[in-house]
Design an enzyme around this catalytic site. Sequence first.
Site, short mmCIF file in Angstrom:
data_model
loop_
_atom_site.label_atom_id
_atom_site.label_comp_id
_atom_site.label_asym_id
_atom_site.label_seq_id
_atom_site.Cartn_x
_atom_site.Cartn_y
_atom_site.Cartn_z
N HIS A 14 3.90 -4.61 -8.04
CA HIS A 14 3.45 -3.27 -8.50
C HIS A 14 4.66 -2.35 -8.58
CE1 HIS A 14 0.26 0.10 -8.38
NE2 HIS A 14 1.42 0.67 -8.67
N HIS A 16 6.81 0.77 -10.95
CA HIS A 16 6.94 1.74 -12.06
C HIS A 16 8.41 1.80 -12.45
CE1 HIS A 16 2.83 3.29 -11.54
NE2 HIS A 16 3.04 3.00 -10.28
N LYS A 100 -4.60 -2.98 -16.13
CA LYS A 100 -4.72 -1.99 -15.04
C LYS A 100 -5.82 -0.99 -15.31
CE LYS A 100 -3.23 0.35 -11.35
NZ LYS A 100 -1.94 1.00 -11.13
N HIS A 137 -6.42 0.79 -9.62
CA HIS A 137 -6.10 1.97 -8.80
C HIS A 137 -7.41 2.39 -8.15
CE1 HIS A 137 -3.74 5.64 -7.72
NE2 HIS A 137 -4.96 6.01 -7.44
N HIS A 175 -2.05 -1.10 -4.01
CA HIS A 175 -1.61 -0.19 -2.94
C HIS A 175 -2.75 0.20 -2.01
CE1 HIS A 175 -3.01 2.48 -6.08
NE2 HIS A 175 -1.86 2.51 -6.73
N ASP A 248 4.96 -0.21 -5.43
CA ASP A 248 4.55 1.05 -6.06
C ASP A 248 5.73 2.03 -6.13
OD1 ASP A 248 2.86 2.80 -7.38
OD2 ASP A 248 2.04 3.66 -5.55
#
Length: 345
Positions: A14, A16, A100, A137, A175, A248
């Site tokens: 995970h 970004h 996602k 999420h 997460h 994350d």
Amino acid sequence: MPITLTLPRPDDWHLHLRDGAMLRAVVGDSAARFARAGVMPNLVPPVTTVGKAAAYRERILAALPPGTGFQPLMILYLTEDTPVAEIHRAAETPWVLGVKLYPAGATTHSSAGVRDLDRCQAVLEAMAEHGVPLLVHGEVTDPEVDVFDREAVFIDRTLAPLRQRLPELKIVLEHVTTAEGIAFVRSQEKNTAATITPQHILMNRNALFQGGLRPHHYCLPVLKREHHRRAVLEAAVSGDPRFFLGTDSAPHPRSAKESACGCAGIYSAHAALELYAEAFEDAGALDRLADFAARFGADFYGLPHNTGTVTLVKEPHPIPESIPVGDESIVPLRAGSETSWRLKV
Ligand code: NCD
Ligand code: ZN
């Protein structure tokens, strides 16, 4: 001689990476530690199709420092308009990791996300049929629900019914931050897993208010009470293959964090493996780190284990106050302080 810890090269499920100058500033940190990463699609505009993901993947590969074999595995952003045909394309594309689900408004750049999951039923059925995982999420956006309860309420209202409706769909609760989230994953017979970040096993919500308001400790899902931190840490170090590494890591320019309405996201890629090592060592479970970081995620996704290793050295390692990005900067986790492990380079 300092103690060293050699691990099979791990993966970050995970991550970004952003785009442009930010991408170029951060991707080397992940590539130095991880073989592969699941790359989150919440760009503006979002990465909703295999075509957009292919172009983004090329930009990531072009931004990599020379000589790294880092493989970005792309994740598509689910919308209420995602066509079933896109799932067929995703299923045929080896570098697509999954799709996602962002509940609309739940987190950074999620406004194009899903308001009514029933509208995605055909797409979710196609994902179950073709083995395309759903990454979630897991927070409700209902303003009536206390921010600290949003994960637990999401599990009751959305995730548990979805799990029942589509038992063949692979689902990752991204997460995970609560005892309820951990218990939910543990209660499932199959096809259910969760990623765990370094911040949610190293810090509880007091870290948001340590001597004043700490915007660089703000992420979503927000840090929780100590008993949740313990539950998540316990799951991470338990050797249960349903729990695996996903940082994350979510860089934002300093100005966007230190603001009257500071945005959510913690940058951890600069020291990700080192931070997990600290948490596992504190829990007396360093021998479990290799499975959590390098095997369980690949097994869940049906991907091969990596070859090669990384080595950590037990030595205090200073973390800079900030990392430059053009005219801006990122304030990384532990800024101005240190980690107790460093990456051997
Ligand atoms: C992430 C981001 O900044 O993109 N922020 C965060 O707090 N984790 C989005 C997300 O994963 O929720
Ligand atoms: Zn994220």
